[in-house]
Write an enzyme that holds these catalytic residues in place. Structure first.
Site, PDB file in Angstrom:
ATOM      1  N   THR A 195      14.401   5.764  -1.512  1.00 16.14           N
ATOM      2  CA  THR A 195      15.389   5.035  -0.718  1.00 16.14           C
ATOM      3  C   THR A 195      14.760   3.757  -0.194  1.00 16.14           C
ATOM      4  O   THR A 195      13.809   3.815   0.590  1.00 16.14           O
ATOM      5  CB  THR A 195      15.834   5.891   0.496  1.00 16.14           C
ATOM      6  OG1 THR A 195      16.192   7.174   0.023  1.00 16.14           O
ATOM      7  CG2 THR A 195      16.987   5.253   1.243  1.00 16.14           C
TER       8      THR A 195
ATOM      9  N   HIS B 294       9.236  14.600  -4.267  1.00 15.99           N
ATOM     10  CA  HIS B 294       8.681  13.328  -3.758  1.00 15.99           C
ATOM     11  C   HIS B 294       9.592  12.192  -4.193  1.00 15.99           C
ATOM     12  O   HIS B 294      10.272  12.293  -5.221  1.00 15.99           O
ATOM     13  CB  HIS B 294       7.279  13.118  -4.355  1.00 15.99           C
ATOM     14  CG  HIS B 294       6.445  12.105  -3.616  1.00 15.99           C
ATOM     15  ND1 HIS B 294       6.629  10.745  -3.745  1.00 15.99           N
ATOM     16  CD2 HIS B 294       5.421  12.258  -2.723  1.00 15.99           C
ATOM     17  CE1 HIS B 294       5.756  10.112  -2.973  1.00 15.99           C
ATOM     18  NE2 HIS B 294       5.004  10.998  -2.339  1.00 15.99           N
ATOM     19  N   GLY B 295       9.577  11.096  -3.471  1.00 13.85           N
ATOM     20  CA  GLY B 295      10.288   9.885  -3.892  1.00 13.85           C
ATOM     21  C   GLY B 295       9.701   9.403  -5.222  1.00 13.85           C
ATOM     22  O   GLY B 295       8.495   9.557  -5.455  1.00 13.85           O
ATOM     23  N   ASP B 296      10.537   8.779  -6.060  1.00 11.37           N
ATOM     24  CA  ASP B 296      10.034   8.409  -7.398  1.00 11.37           C
ATOM     25  C   ASP B 296       9.139   7.161  -7.368  1.00 11.37           C
ATOM     26  O   ASP B 296       8.728   6.662  -8.412  1.00 11.37           O
ATOM     27  CB  ASP B 296      11.196   8.247  -8.391  1.00 11.37           C
ATOM     28  CG  ASP B 296      12.150   7.122  -7.990  1.00 11.37           C
ATOM     29  OD1 ASP B 296      11.880   6.443  -6.986  1.00 11.37           O
ATOM     30  OD2 ASP B 296      13.166   6.947  -8.690  1.00 11.37           O
TER      31      ASP B 296
ATOM     32  N   ASP C  24     -23.283 -23.978   7.959  1.00  8.60           N
ATOM     33  CA  ASP C  24     -23.195 -22.822   8.864  1.00  8.60           C
ATOM     34  C   ASP C  24     -24.187 -22.991  10.015  1.00  8.60           C
ATOM     35  O   ASP C  24     -25.197 -22.292  10.095  1.00  8.60           O
ATOM     36  CB  ASP C  24     -23.499 -21.558   8.024  1.00  8.60           C
ATOM     37  CG  ASP C  24     -23.414 -20.277   8.832  1.00  8.60           C
ATOM     38  OD1 ASP C  24     -22.802 -20.278   9.913  1.00  8.60           O
ATOM     39  OD2 ASP C  24     -23.988 -19.264   8.368  1.00  8.60           O
TER      40      ASP C  24
HETATM   41  C1  SPV Z   1     -22.119 -14.632   7.968  1.00  5.92           C
HETATM   42  O1  SPV Z   1     -21.401 -14.070   7.120  1.00  5.92           O
HETATM   43  O2  SPV Z   1     -21.866 -15.735   8.425  1.00  5.92           O
HETATM   44  C2  SPV Z   1     -23.309 -13.944   8.469  1.00  5.92           C
HETATM   45  C3  SPV Z   1     -23.965 -12.936   7.627  1.00  5.92           C
HETATM   46  O3  SPV Z   1     -23.740 -14.261   9.545  1.00  5.92           O
HETATM   47  S1  SPV Z   1     -25.262 -13.747   6.783  1.00  5.92           S
HETATM   48  O4  SPV Z   1     -24.678 -14.884   6.081  1.00  5.92           O
HETATM   49  O5  SPV Z   1     -25.805 -12.778   5.864  1.00  5.92           O
HETATM   50  O6  SPV Z   1     -26.232 -14.187   7.743  1.00  5.92           O
HETATM   51 MG    MG Z   2     -22.911 -15.994  10.349  1.00  8.29          MG
END
Ligand code: SPV
Ligand code: MG
Length: 431
Positions: free
Chosen positions: A122, A89-91, A204
């Site tokens: 190599t 095998h390669g090292d 979000d």
């Molecule tokens: C996200 O990661 O944005 C999701 C998953 O939608 S959760 O935050 O668990 O809803």
């Molecule tokens: Mg999400």
């Protein structure tokens, strides 16, 4: 004649491999193992040619007397079968995670007096160029896009980690761990709405627009090769969702997950603490069907995410929706829960699997984090997403560093906790 064995885990034979064979010939008959697809994706990168082609490629090399299949990364079965006098095998396997493989081989050969031969690895401009080109191929949209479906056939459970920029992409791409003789790495990446928004300091709530989300995908794609699952939130208006599907598919994303909520979307982990409205089965099914209709390849997946358990609508409602969404064309079902215990998720999976043996199930164990991947797989789960852990681990570390610099009026006190500059520089590939 003595037997010399080596295992190849490559799509291209270059001068490094030929050098190993030349060395091997001096010791006896050369037998080459070709690593199976399953073992290769677990340990190395995804092959760019088929297993049959890899076998033929090795058979065609002059000076090879026999080609065998090696199904596992560790050599136990293949050494028992061949009983080679030498393994060559390669090292490059004398240090790093591969050292565990060498240790395994040394121990196996010792039982009957066999010997390991390490030849200088190599590594020159030509070999680097070949390696870089293989990586580039894996990153091409046509090859990357279909890889999630391929992995669903190769892996007992597809392990997916959240990424939100190039750097987290590199962590998902490169982290490989050897633990108790088993190798593991992530198979795929999740572009989370929560973490993509958080990285931009935004809530979000579908506030970060698609152009900006696509920019994140691009940043990740530029430095990685693994397949991407995109968190599409509610998918927005059906008239908009069809454009999103087209764009994601063209970019080489493998799947979009959309959730059956409507109106102002809030993060699911708030549950019923905030007002969230679940979409009707009819309307959400229409959205799925519209997305499937505009898709141009068979590679791309639209996965329907069910919020019934999050919104306390019960198991029957979740099941009913799952069956309807599959009928509308969904390529997978994501079932979510904010309970600490995985029981309701496992119950859903068992019930769903009685009705549908094929459609992939996706879960996101952020709250029910005690459950192991093997248990999820036993209940029919195909994809597990670690949806926010990189963001949640980075934030406290960065905040503590900021606090300590303010406290000590210098950075000396934090330095021992920091990644050395040398390591961060070498994390990033240069062309
Ligand atoms: C996200 O990661 O944005 C999701 C998953 O939608 S959760 O935050 O668990 O809803
Ligand atoms: Mg999400």
């Amino acid at each position: 004649m003595k037997k010399v064995y080596t295992c190849f885990c490559t799509d291209v034979i270059h001068e490094g491999h030929l050098n190993i064979i030349k060395n091997a010939q001096q010791y006896g008959e050369v037998i080459i193992g070709v690593l199976s697809d399953e073992a290769m994706v677990k340990f190395n990168r995804f092959p760019t040619i088929s297993f049959e082609e890899r076998i033929q490629m090795v058979k065609d090399i002059e000076g090879v007397s026999r080609v065998v299949i090696q199904n596992e990364i560790m050599y136990d079965a293949v050494i028992a079968e061949i009983q080679p006098d030498y393994v060559i095998h390669g090292d490059n396997w004398t240090s790093g995670p591969m050292k565990a493989i060498r240790d395994n081989v040394v121990a196996l050969l010792k039982e009957y007096g066999g010997r390991v031969i390490d030849v200088p690895y190599t590594y020159n401009d030509n070999v680097k160029r070949i390696d870089d080109r293989l990586k580039e191929r894996l990153a091409m949209p046509e090859l990357r896009r279909k890889r999630l479906k391929q992995l669903l056939c190769l892996r007992p459970i597809v392990k997916t980690i959240e990424v939100h920029n190039g750097l987290t992409g590199l962590i998902a791409e490169k982290t490989i761990v050897e633990h108790e003789g088993e190798f593991d790495q992530f198979d795929a990446m999740w572009i989370s709405s929560l973490c993509d928004s958080t990285a931009k300091g935004k809530p979000d709530i579908e506030l970060v627009d698609m152009t900006s989300r696509f920019r994140t995908i691009d940043d990740v794609m530029e430095v990685t090769t693994k397949p991407i699952i995109f968190d599409g939130d509610t998918g927005g208006l059906t008239e908009h969702f069809v454009y999103t599907v087209r764009s994601l598919e063209r970019m080489g994303v493998s799947a979009v997950i959309i959730e059956d909520k409507t109106g102002l979307k809030k993060n699911s982990l708030f549950g019923t603490e905030v007002e969230q409205v679940q979409d009707t089965i009819e309307h959400f099914s229409e959205k799925i069907a519209a997305g499937k209709k505009v898709q141009l390849t068979d590679d791309f997946m639209i996965i329907a995410r069910i919020e019934s358990l999050i919104l306390d609508q019960g198991m029957d409602d979740a099941m009913n929706r799952a069956m309807s969404y599959v009928k509308a064309g969904a390529d997978g079902i994501m079932i979510h829960s904010r309970k600490k215990s995985p029981d309701e998720i496992l119950e859903f999976c068992d019930r769903f699997r009685l009705e549908d043996k094929e459609t992939p199930i996706v879960v996101v164990p952020s709250s029910f984090n005690s459950v192991k991947e093997s248990e999820l797989a036993e209940h029919g789960v195909n994809i597990v997403i670690y949806a926010n852990q990189l963001t949640r681990s980075a934030f406290p570390a960065m905040e503590q560093t900021a606090r300590d610099i303010l406290k000590y009026h210098r950075a000396l006190e934090v330095d021992s906790r920091l990644m050395p500059i040398k390591d961060i520089i070498s994390l990033i590939d240069e062309l």
